[in-house]
Design an enzyme around this catalytic site. Structure first.
Site, mmCIF file in Angstrom:
data_model
loop_
_atom_site.group_PDB
_atom_site.id
_atom_site.type_symbol
_atom_site.label_atom_id
_atom_site.label_comp_id
_atom_site.label_asym_id
_atom_site.label_seq_id
_atom_site.Cartn_x
_atom_site.Cartn_y
_atom_site.Cartn_z
ATOM 1 N N LYS A 1 0.856 -1.185 0.147
ATOM 2 C CA LYS A 1 0.268 0.058 -0.029
ATOM 3 C C LYS A 1 0.902 1.191 -0.138
ATOM 4 O O LYS A 1 0.390 2.413 -0.354
ATOM 5 C CB LYS A 1 -0.941 -0.066 1.193
ATOM 6 C CG LYS A 1 -2.229 -0.917 0.935
ATOM 7 C CD LYS A 1 -3.405 -0.537 1.906
ATOM 8 C CE LYS A 1 -4.664 -1.435 1.712
ATOM 9 N NZ LYS A 1 -4.894 -1.928 2.720
ATOM 10 N N ARG A 2 2.081 1.164 0.560
ATOM 11 C CA ARG A 2 3.119 2.268 0.578
ATOM 12 C C ARG A 2 3.205 2.803 -0.811
ATOM 13 O O ARG A 2 3.486 3.881 -1.132
ATOM 14 C CB ARG A 2 4.147 1.848 0.879
ATOM 15 C CG ARG A 2 4.726 2.171 2.308
ATOM 16 C CD ARG A 2 6.079 1.722 2.851
ATOM 17 N NE ARG A 2 6.631 0.476 2.064
ATOM 18 C CZ ARG A 2 7.522 0.372 1.096
ATOM 19 N NH1 ARG A 2 8.059 1.641 0.933
ATOM 20 N NH2 ARG A 2 7.808 -0.548 0.679
#
Ligand code: GLU
Length: 471
Positions: A243-244
């Site tokens: 998700k980063r």
């Protein structure tokens, strides 16, 4: 007949990596006139959710990765796994292991302490001349596979080439847990066999499972499929995609205004190539697709390239289709587009200027809702001379013919009459009509906005601008 499958576990959304694997498996089937099958591997009862399953199916459908059979569910096939387990047990190819979890943990701990690779030591494995202890009370045994201990296992991976593993590297795999639910390796082999899968195409995080699965095929007397392990997708920084790195869920890309064909094209091109071709349709991809051209190294996800592709696809997308997509978005935002400019015509005007449907909806929105410009913008971009000209232009527009040519002529004539440059009218006019100076050509926007709405907006905006400028 070639049969491939995609076998996601419903323990999360359909992420970019999964979609890429599904796409390759799908394309392989389509390329060879075969069939593509969907199976939901839902044996992880704790982590599987209906919501994930729905998100996976929805993601696949949105991408147009249509399946010919399924979805099949592993939890509906427990009897079948049980029957095979019983058969392997009867044939002496599997055995019950009563080692408790604590015992196995202690074994691993000791092996690690000695610097060895943790592996099951075969304590319950029956051997000629070996006496096993009586089964302890109160322990639900697991079923283990009697893995051959000598020799090697070799397979020719369609992507990675030949792979050989020594059997001494493999310990006795658990086939069934104490609760009667099969492990991944057991379920996957029985399912792929029963479904007649000829080509097992999956992420290369599974490549180490394949030698174990091959032993199982052999124990079952089942024909071996071809295996193809597709490299992972990493983030732009070479780290595991997370998700980063921004959106990783396929449906998030839908939400963020990407067209499915852009994402598909991007995923197809990621780690696979046909010369320098960057933009191609799915029929074209299917026609060109060959596993030999899949890169052996992991690919890095590049959001900018995806956005560039999306822009290209938006530019050439059908206006009616875009109108439908934008209408849905605007309705969700509470903007009613039933009255006002023709949505499809607006798409034609705006689609070449945006990179996503979110931007397209934003650019469309201002044709249905009048946005007040900020005082700051009015002060920096308008002056009294410009406002005077716009007031006069209002009367011009009330009378002029409503065609782009006539509108263009009216704007030029007004600028000339008031001794201004076109921009000196154009910029404040845009601000007053749309609350922003960024719009396509004025004659085209005015034309689509329509005479009544244009005049209504000017009547509403001019007094406000007067107040700001005279303050
Ligand atoms: N359920 C497995 C996964 O999602 C499938 C692996 C396979 O395709 O064999 O990773």
């Amino acid at each position: 007949m070639i049969r491939t499958r995609f076998a996601p576990s419903p323990t999360g959304y359909l992420h970019i990596g999964g979609a890429r694997t599904a796409l390759i498996s799908w394309a392989y089937a389509r390329r060879h006139g075969g069939q593509f099958i969907l199976r939901i591997e839902d044996t992880d009862q704790e982590r599987s959710t209906l919501e994930s399953e729905r998100a996976i199916l929805e993601g696949m459908s949105w991408l147009g990765l249509t399946w010919d059979e399924g979805p099949f569910y592993q939890m509906k096939r427990l009897d079948r796994y049980q029957a095979i387990a019983t058969q392997l047990l009867a044939e002496g190819k599997a055995y019950w292991c009563y080692a408790s979890k604590d015992e196995i943990d202690a074994l691993r701990e000791a092996q690690r302490a000695r610097g060895e690779k943790p592996r099951y030591d075969g304590r319950w494995r029956p051997e000629p001349g070996k006496t096993l202890p009586p089964p302890p009370e109160g322990i639900a045994p697991v079923l283990r596979f009697k893995t051959p201990q000598e020799g090697t296992v070799t397979f020719d991976d369609l992507v990675k080439g030949p792979i050989t593993v020594a059997n001494s590297e493999l310990d006795d795999l658990v086939l069934m847990r104490g609760d009667g639910i099969p492990t991944y390796n057991f379920g996957v082999v029985i399912d792929d066999w029963d479904l007649g899968i000829t080509h097992v195409i999956r992420g290369d995080d599974h490549v180490t499972n394949t030698p174990r699965q091959i032993h199982l095929y052999q124990a079952l007397g089942a024909p071996l499929p071809v295996f193809a392990h597709v490299p992972m997708i990493l983030g732009h920084d070479g780290e595991r995609l997370s998700k980063r790195h921004g959106a990783v869920s396929v449906l998030q890309y839908e939400e963020d205004g990407y067209l499915p064909e852009a994402l598909l094209n991007y995923l197809a091109r990621l780690g696979w190539g046909h010369g320098d071709d960057e933009k191609f349709s799915m029929p074209q991809f299917v026609d060109w697709f060959d596993t030999a051209n899949i890169s052996h190294a992991p690919s890095r996800f590049n959001g900018e390239k995806l956005t560039w592709l999306n822009q290209q696809y938006l530019k050439e997308a059908d206006d009616d289709r875009l109108a439908g997509l934008v209408r849905t978005r605007l309705t969700r935002m509470g903007v009613n587009c039933d009255h006002g400019p023709d949505l499809a015509a607006l798409m034609g005007l705006l689609k070449g200027r945006v990179s996503t449907l979110v931007e397209l909806a934003d650019a469309t929105h201002i044709f249905f809702v009048q946005i007040e410009p900020t005082a700051e913008e009015l002060r920096t971009k308008c002056d009294a001379a410009g406002l005077d000209a716009i007031r006069a232009l209002s009367s011009d527009l009330a009378a002029c013919e409503w065609t782009t040519d006539a509108l263009n002529a009216a704007l030029k004539a007004r600028a000339k009459a008031n001794g201004l440059k076109l921009g000196q009218i154009g910029i404040p006019l845009r601000l007053m009509l749309f609350g922003t100076a960024q719009t396509p050509s004025l004659e085209a926007t005015l034309f689509l906005l329509g005479r009544d709405e244009t005049l209504r907006r000017l009547t509403a905006a001019l007094p406000h601008a007067d107040v700001i400028l005279s303050a």
